[in-house]
Scaffold this active site. Structure first.
Site, mmCIF file in Angstrom:
data_model
loop_
_atom_site.group_PDB
_atom_site.id
_atom_site.type_symbol
_atom_site.label_atom_id
_atom_site.label_comp_id
_atom_site.label_asym_id
_atom_site.label_seq_id
_atom_site.Cartn_x
_atom_site.Cartn_y
_atom_site.Cartn_z
ATOM 1 N N PRO A 71 0.816 -1.227 0.000
ATOM 2 C CA PRO A 71 0.000 0.000 0.000
ATOM 3 C C PRO A 71 0.843 1.268 0.000
ATOM 4 C CG PRO A 71 -0.894 -1.583 1.552
ATOM 5 C CD PRO A 71 0.409 -2.146 1.073
ATOM 6 N N CYS A 72 0.367 2.262 -0.748
ATOM 7 C CA CYS A 72 1.100 3.520 -0.878
ATOM 8 C C CYS A 72 0.467 4.635 -0.044
ATOM 9 C CB CYS A 72 1.152 3.953 -2.347
ATOM 10 S SG CYS A 72 -0.473 4.321 -3.041
ATOM 11 N N ASN A 73 -0.484 4.277 0.846
ATOM 12 C CA ASN A 73 -1.244 5.289 1.573
ATOM 13 C C ASN A 73 -0.359 6.317 2.267
ATOM 14 O OD1 ASN A 73 -2.796 2.966 1.051
ATOM 15 N ND2 ASN A 73 -4.321 3.594 2.546
ATOM 16 N N LEU A 104 2.712 7.075 1.502
ATOM 17 C CA LEU A 104 3.783 7.538 0.621
ATOM 18 C C LEU A 104 3.307 8.592 -0.364
ATOM 19 C CD1 LEU A 104 5.451 4.116 -0.336
ATOM 20 C CD2 LEU A 104 5.888 5.543 1.668
ATOM 21 N N ALA A 105 2.029 8.530 -0.763
ATOM 22 C CA ALA A 105 1.568 9.290 -1.916
ATOM 23 C C ALA A 105 1.322 10.755 -1.598
ATOM 24 C CB ALA A 105 0.274 8.677 -2.459
#
EC number: 2.1.1.37
Length: 617
Positions: free
Chosen positions: A576-578, A580-581
């Site tokens: 998951p990129c939650n 990071l984005a």
């Protein structure tokens, strides 16, 4: 965050009309601007907005009668008033717009009137919020800051500064002394619009020192929209587990996990153009890629995540994955939509080949029926990154109403407003003066999935958009995996972590690589059902084994699975990129975040598989 009256109006004015100030804007995309908020809003534009530019508001009090309206030149010209009233604008708004802009600048008067109309159509609570029922599921995931907007009152005064942060107050204090740097001036401009100094600083960091106010505010607003549902949140201890290995290796693992990223030692930079080790249309002359002995496969591995992560994240990912250099690729070189991603893998990079038939590479190729409705001033050739939410019906109605005020092409200022919204929400032209968001079937096509891949079986439209927005771009991934076809002519055993809707499986299938055994690990039941349905519809003859939680995949379970399937040829996944984005200031904690820390489980499982397979060989 509490907004004063003037700040709220300033934000709404800017979001809906900021580009109106630039009369020379062409509306064309610039090759020099290439940025996004990862998962993902990649708003491209060429609008420049000087830090010295100012927007003026004079409160929200409506004039009681035409006799109260005045300008520096006296009573407004009645013909001028009648002209704008005849266009459908209320007389009170016309008088106010003339007072603010003077009688000579009719373009500015019109722009101001259009802004008033937009404000009326957009109540404060809808700032950066999708109002469609299809997107209602996302409202609960928006930052808490926006909840204050519901309580906004017209009785608040412009000079109310009691709710300002200390950083904002410090900037105001420095401004009074004339000692602000250029960066601080930009921060103050954003703070005066209602954005926090913290999120403004993040936006400036990610967009670069040359970014305009327009780009920065779009970046912040878009990031607020792109927050994902916390479907990967574990209920227990968030620390990565490392079962089935020696105490020494376990201690070393946790020592690395505890290291904080140091921005000063960041070594990995994003390339421009973002073509990695080559794309079908562009091949670097010299590719120097060497892998350490410990990274040479099989098993091969392939890890994916958003390219524009916080500083130091890709250095950490690379360090865990055998110090392999990431391959950064934008999917706009493979299809008609952008998708900037980083890939760390130990696959060969020579003799790659693309999927055929080649997908459409431009919007016009992807949607040929829209050509007759596409205005000449909309110069887009590529869509921005597909996201998990869509533009609202209220927005598309507002765009149509704005266009229908004019017989021919609208003024440049109106074009800019519409183009900004079209880029932000990937709106396409479907009729005269009509734009619409992409349908799920159209998103499937753009991302390389078969038609109806996410349709049916009780899956809602909202879930379809969410699942597609978090998926691989199949053509891009297939290009990288194409080297496996000659290496595994009899088929492949795949361990698919964070499987999503099966982008890796679809890519391998379309390459003609037989899927002998697939162990799929995916938290979302919706996504697991999609993969299972695709497996059955494509008449796969291998075995599909489902697991729900990567954290439950420990050493003992892996021993059993490897014993059953005979080892893995490829371990693939994108955690998951939650965290990071974009400028997710609420929980943008990098790899220390609750969701994105699951990267360490990818590493943990990869290391366990390699260890178990080496013992059994």
């Amino acid at each position: 965050m509490s907004f004063s009256n003037v700040n709220l109006i300033f934000i709404l004015f800017y979001v809906n009309n900021v580009h109106f100030q630039d009369k020379s804007a062409s509306g064309e995309d610039s090759d020099n601007i290439d940025w996004n908020t990862d998962d993902e809003l990649e708003i491209q534009g060429d609008t420049a907005f000087s830090s010295s530019s100012t927007l003026t508001t004079r409160g929200t009090e409506a004039f009681a009668s035409s006799g109260e309206a005045s300008s520096s030149s006296g009573v407004p010209n009645s013909k001028l008033v009648n002209h704008f009233v005849g266009m459908g604008f209320p007389e009170k708004q016309v008088l106010k717009a003339i007072e603010e802009n003077g009688e000579e600048d009719t373009d500015s008067i019109l722009n101001t009137l259009l802004t008033y109309s937009t404000l009326e159509d957009s109540p404060p609570k809808q700032l950066c919020v999708n109002s469609d029922p299809i997107s209602s599921d996302y409202e609960e995931n928006l930052p808490d800051d926006l909840s204050d907007l519901d309580g906004w009152s017209e009785n608040e005064t412009e000079d109310n500064t009691s709710s300002l942060s200390e950083e904002h107050k410090n900037l105001l204090s420095l401004e009074s002394t004339g000692s602000l740097s250029e960066k601080e001036k930009m921060l103050l401009s954003l703070a005066n619009m209602g954005y926090t100094v913290e999120e403004s600083s993040i936006a400036m960091e990610r967009c670069g020192p040359e970014a305009s106010i327009a780009e920065l505010t779009d970046f912040i607003c878009a990031a607020q929209l792109s927050r994902e549902a916390d479907i990967y949140l574990p209920d227990d201890d968030l620390k990565p587990r490392y079962n089935g290995v020696s105490k020494i290796k376990k201690r070393k693992f946790f020592e690395i996990c505890k290291k904080k990223n140091d921005p000063e030692t960041e070594t990995i930079r994003l390339p421009n153009p973002m073509i990695g080790f080559g794309v079908p249309s562009m091949q670097p002359e010299n590719i120097n890629r060497s892998l350490p002995d410990s990274a040479i496969g099989p098993p091969f591995f392939y890890y994916e995540n958003v390219a524009l992560a916080p500083k130091g994240v890709w250095d950490t990912i690379s360090r865990f994955l055998n110090d392999i250099e990431p391959e950064f690729v934008d999917s706009k070189y493979f299809c008609a939509t952008a998708r900037k991603r980083g890939y760390v893998h130990n696959l060969p990079v020579q003799n790659r080949f693309p999927l055929v038939p080649l997908p459409p590479l431009t919007i016009q190729q992807a949607f040929p029926l829209s050509k007759r409705w596409w205005p000449q001033w909309d110069m887009r050739e590529k869509l921005n990154c597909i996201q998990t939410a869509i533009g609202s019906a209220k927005l598309t109605e507002r765009i149509r109403n704005a266009l229908e005020r004019f017989d021919g092409d609208p003024p440049t200022s109106v074009q800019k407003f519409i183009l900004d919204e079209c880029r932000k929400w990937n709106l396409v032209w479907v009729g005269r003066n009509k734009v619409a968001p992409l349908e799920p079937d159209e998103v499937e096509m753009l991302l390389g999935f078969p038609k109806n891949h996410t349709r049916g079986g009780g899956i809602s439209r909202t879930d379809r958009y969410k699942s597609l927005g978090n998926s691989f771009q199949v053509d891009t991934v297939a290009y990288h995996l194409s080297v496996l076809k000659d290496m595994f002519p009899s088929g492949i055993n795949l361990l698919s972590l964070f499987s999503g809707i099966g982008g890796a499986e679809v890519a391998l299938h379309r390459l003609g690589i037989k899927l002998k055994n697939v162990v799929s690990v995916e938290k979302s039941k919706v996504n697991r059902d999609i993969v299972r349905s695709w497996w059955e519809q494509t008449n796969q003859t291998g075995n599909l084994i489902d697991f729900e939680d990567v954290q439950a995949l420990d050493g003992d379970r892996l021993e059993e699975v490897i014993s059953y399937v005979g080892g893995f040829d490829l371990i693939i996944g994108g955690s998951p990129c939650n965290n990071l984005a974009g400028s997710n200031r609420v929980s943008r904690d990098g790899l220390e975040g609750k969701d994105s820390s699951l990267f360490y489980d990818y590493f943990r499982i990869l290391d366990l598989v390699k260890s178990i397979m080496s013992r059994s060989s």
